[in-house]
Design an enzyme around this catalytic site. Structure first.
Site, PDB file in Angstrom:
ATOM      1  N   SER A 130      31.118  29.014  34.605  1.00  0.00           N
ATOM      2  CA  SER A 130      31.565  29.848  33.645  1.00  0.00           C
ATOM      3  C   SER A 130      30.922  31.004  33.540  1.00  0.00           C
ATOM      4  O   SER A 130      29.625  31.198  33.511  1.00  0.00           O
ATOM      5  CB  SER A 130      32.100  29.223  32.381  1.00  0.00           C
ATOM      6  OG  SER A 130      32.499  27.916  32.596  1.00  0.00           O
ATOM      7  N   PHE A 161      32.255  35.193  41.832  1.00  0.00           N
ATOM      8  CA  PHE A 161      32.748  36.721  42.139  1.00  0.00           C
ATOM      9  C   PHE A 161      34.130  36.461  42.694  1.00  0.00           C
ATOM     10  O   PHE A 161      34.675  37.749  43.218  1.00  0.00           O
ATOM     11  CB  PHE A 161      31.877  37.329  42.986  1.00  0.00           C
ATOM     12  CG  PHE A 161      30.341  37.704  42.199  1.00  0.00           C
ATOM     13  CD1 PHE A 161      30.415  38.646  41.053  1.00  0.00           C
ATOM     14  CD2 PHE A 161      29.515  36.755  42.632  1.00  0.00           C
ATOM     15  CE1 PHE A 161      29.330  38.726  40.436  1.00  0.00           C
ATOM     16  CE2 PHE A 161      28.186  36.975  41.944  1.00  0.00           C
ATOM     17  CZ  PHE A 161      27.973  37.782  40.842  1.00  0.00           C
ATOM     18  N   GLU A 164      41.326  36.748  41.869  1.00  0.00           N
ATOM     19  CA  GLU A 164      42.546  35.886  42.174  1.00  0.00           C
ATOM     20  C   GLU A 164      43.202  36.596  43.179  1.00  0.00           C
ATOM     21  O   GLU A 164      43.550  37.712  43.292  1.00  0.00           O
ATOM     22  CB  GLU A 164      43.265  35.790  40.862  1.00  0.00           C
ATOM     23  CG  GLU A 164      42.440  34.739  40.043  1.00  0.00           C
ATOM     24  CD  GLU A 164      43.040  34.699  38.471  1.00  0.00           C
ATOM     25  OE1 GLU A 164      44.370  34.668  38.424  1.00  0.00           O
ATOM     26  OE2 GLU A 164      42.420  34.339  37.557  1.00  0.00           O
ATOM     27  N   CYS A 275      39.071  37.994  33.159  1.00  0.00           N
ATOM     28  CA  CYS A 275      37.705  38.279  33.216  1.00  0.00           C
ATOM     29  C   CYS A 275      37.322  39.936  32.497  1.00  0.00           C
ATOM     30  O   CYS A 275      36.256  39.820  31.609  1.00  0.00           O
ATOM     31  CB  CYS A 275      36.961  38.421  34.545  1.00  0.00           C
ATOM     32  SG  CYS A 275      36.993  36.299  34.854  1.00  0.00           S
ATOM     33  N   ARG A 345      47.226  35.985  32.280  1.00  0.00           N
ATOM     34  CA  ARG A 345      46.234  36.247  31.276  1.00  0.00           C
ATOM     35  C   ARG A 345      45.832  37.714  31.129  1.00  0.00           C
ATOM     36  O   ARG A 345      45.589  38.375  32.101  1.00  0.00           O
ATOM     37  CB  ARG A 345      45.058  35.516  31.552  1.00  0.00           C
ATOM     38  CG  ARG A 345      45.347  33.778  31.332  1.00  0.00           C
ATOM     39  CD  ARG A 345      44.092  33.000  31.760  1.00  0.00           C
ATOM     40  NE  ARG A 345      43.724  33.076  32.910  1.00  0.00           N
ATOM     41  CZ  ARG A 345      42.588  32.197  33.513  1.00  0.00           C
ATOM     42  NH1 ARG A 345      41.994  31.735  32.601  1.00  0.00           N
ATOM     43  NH2 ARG A 345      42.633  32.404  34.815  1.00  0.00           N
TER      44      ARG A 345
END
Ligand code: UDX
Ligand code: UDX
Length: 459
Positions: A130, A161, A164, A275, A345
């Protein structure tokens, strides 16, 4: 079967799942268990309908599942038998108390650390996967080693690193793998253990080892730099719209300078994803905490510019559509935060949808992979103002405007004459990703407004 090594990952999410699937497929002699408290997630990982969409993931999972890749909700037993434990539970931005809105919420991390301590009867290497604030590993080492009489824990940092949509490629062929550990004999040995996993498929020269703090900070810094490039080009896009310059041409021209490079210079409605914003705010909080307010303000501006870009997009829509969108149907093409993922997200589409609904527009959401997430994300809004539609042609029917939110390839290939014919007139097209051909759409009859490039209006 006897396994040479036992690896556990706690957290079967976007990071833990794909990373462990790749480790298992590349290291057949290592047993890899992925554990999560979410029983549905764990069940889904063992079906053909994986809990996350990622190109190439299913094939990788299939090579290893049942052989040396296993999924479980029994976190305690999995801890007991593991040698190396990766922790990839979520670390969202804190929503309460000190540091709310910026600092990381470490409650799941700490809870997991305590559970590891309780369930361990042998030495373990604990790896933070995480993304965490600098010096978390040190705190975790203290928690883990407190009261642990016969057991010792080495805590390492191995940030992920992967992006998606390209997670499997990024894992199979990483630019670098970073492993941070304590600069002691024990620490170095622990680092070597983790290096030896990745060395199954990553060339040694791409496996970097550093001290723990450098590793933790490198992850935050990498994301801050990437996000900064997007905010920088988006700020120039705003100037392009005022001056008649074309941001794509500017990006191409500056990107040819080897010192700048061409990547991450696509102007857009703004960056999303779990992120970038979280990690920058985390960096901002750290700078404030260490008495560096000017440094904090510098990085915070990257996030402010991103929010400004979304708001600017919506303001532009309203002003072009005669300063009112009350009751107008607006089709949002795409809801995922980028193409090739169902993840929503921090997606810019969410902010755009909310602002449009606040203006009392009727929003029609379409997306090939993210409709279920969209339904959940928009659940608190008046549902009579929202329609969810998987077919983009139907989504555009009777709409006053179409707005491209996600750069899905499918949206480049639609029959826009058909879409135009079914829409209200005048028909507006707002391209938040600069993927469409402005001239061709204008010829069909649309008024077209891209980002940072001259649009073409029929009004
Ligand atoms: C997470 C973090 O958000 C990110 O900061 C970090 O870089 C990597 O891990 P991601 O994998 O995308 O990223 O998160 P998510 O998909 O939410 O997965 C986390 C999983 O942890 C969830 O499946 C959740 O059920 C699980 N979890 C959470 C536990 O198993 N135990 C807990 O106590 C809390
Ligand atoms: C990012 C980092 O790339 C990855 O290394 C890290 O581990 C996690 O965070 P991710 O969030 O999956 O990965 O996606 P990324 O491809 O970086 O895109 C982030 C956002 O920026 C998306 O909303 C994307 O659409 C946007 N973006 C990206 C732009 O608007 N313009 C660009 O030029 C590039």
């Amino acid at each position: 079967m006897e396994f040479a090594r036992k690896v556990l990952c706690i957290g079967a999410g976007y990071v833990g799942g794909p990373t462990m699937a790749v480790i298992a497929s590349k290291c057949p002699e290592v047993k890899v268990v992925v554990a999560d408290i979410n029983a549905k997630r764990i069940a889904d990982w063992q079906t053909d309908n994986l809990p996350i969409y990622e190109p190439g993931l299913e094939a990788v999972v299939k090579t290893a599942i049942g052989r040396n890749l296993f999924f479980t909700t029994d976190v305690a037993s999995a801890i007991a038998e593991a040698d190396i434990i990766f922790v990839s539970v979520n670390t969202p931005t804190k929503t309460f108390g000190i540091g709310a809105g910026k600092a990381s919420d470490l409650q799941y991390w700490e809870k997991t650390a305590r559970q590891i301590r309780e369930c361990s009867h042998s030495d373990k290497i604990v790896v933070e996967k995480s993304t965490l604030p600098v010096r978390t590993a040190e705190a975790m080492e203290r928690i883990l080693n407190a009261n642990a009489e016969h057991v010792h824990f080495d805590v390492l940092s191995n940030p992920e690193f992967l992006a998606e949509g390209t997670a499997i490629q990024d894992l199979l062929n990483p630019d670098r793998v970073l492993i941070g550990g304590p600069e002691t004999a024990r620490g170095r040995a622990a680092v070597e253990e983790v290096v030896s996993l990745y060395a199954h498929w990553v060339p040694r020269e791409r496996i970097l080892t550093t001290n723990v703090w450098s590793s933790e900070l490198s992850k935050l810094t990498a994301n801050a730099f990437l996000a900064q490039r997007i905010s920088s080009i988006n700020s120039i896009a705003a100037l392009c719209e005022e001056t008649g310059a074309n941001v794509e041409e500017v990006a191409h021209a500056i990107g040819m300078d080897k010192r700048i490079g061409p990547k991450f210079l696509h102007a857009s409605i703004g960056f999303g994803g779990s992120c970038f914003q979280k990690d920058i705010l985390n960096l901002v909080y750290l700078c404030e905490h260490f008495g560096l307010p000017e440094v904090a303000a510098y990085w915070e501006q990257v996030v402010s510019m991103n929010a400004h870009q979304r708001t600017r997009f919506v303001s532009n829509m309203i002003s072009k559509m005669f300063n009112t969108i009350v009751g107008k149907r607006i089709a949002l093409f795409g809801f995922a935060f980028k193409a090739d993922t169902g993840d929503t997200r921090e997606t810019p589409a969410l902010y755009v949808a909310r602002e449009l609904i606040e203006e009392r527009a009727h929003v029609v959401v379409t997306d090939p992979k993210a409709l279920d997430n969209a339904r959940r994300d928009l659940a608190d809004l008046p549902q009579d103002l929202i329609t969810y539609e998987s077919d983009p042609y139907k989504a555009a029917e009777s709409a006053h405007a179409v707005a491209i939110m996600t750069e899905w390839k499918l949206y480049k290939e639609l029959d826009y004459s058909r879409i135009y014919a079914s829409m209200e007139k005048p028909a507006f097209l707002f391209d938040g990703r600069n993927i469409l051909d402005v001239d061709a759409l204008y010829d069909i009859g649309f008024s077209v407004y891209p980002i940072g490039r001259p649009g073409k209006s029929r009004l």
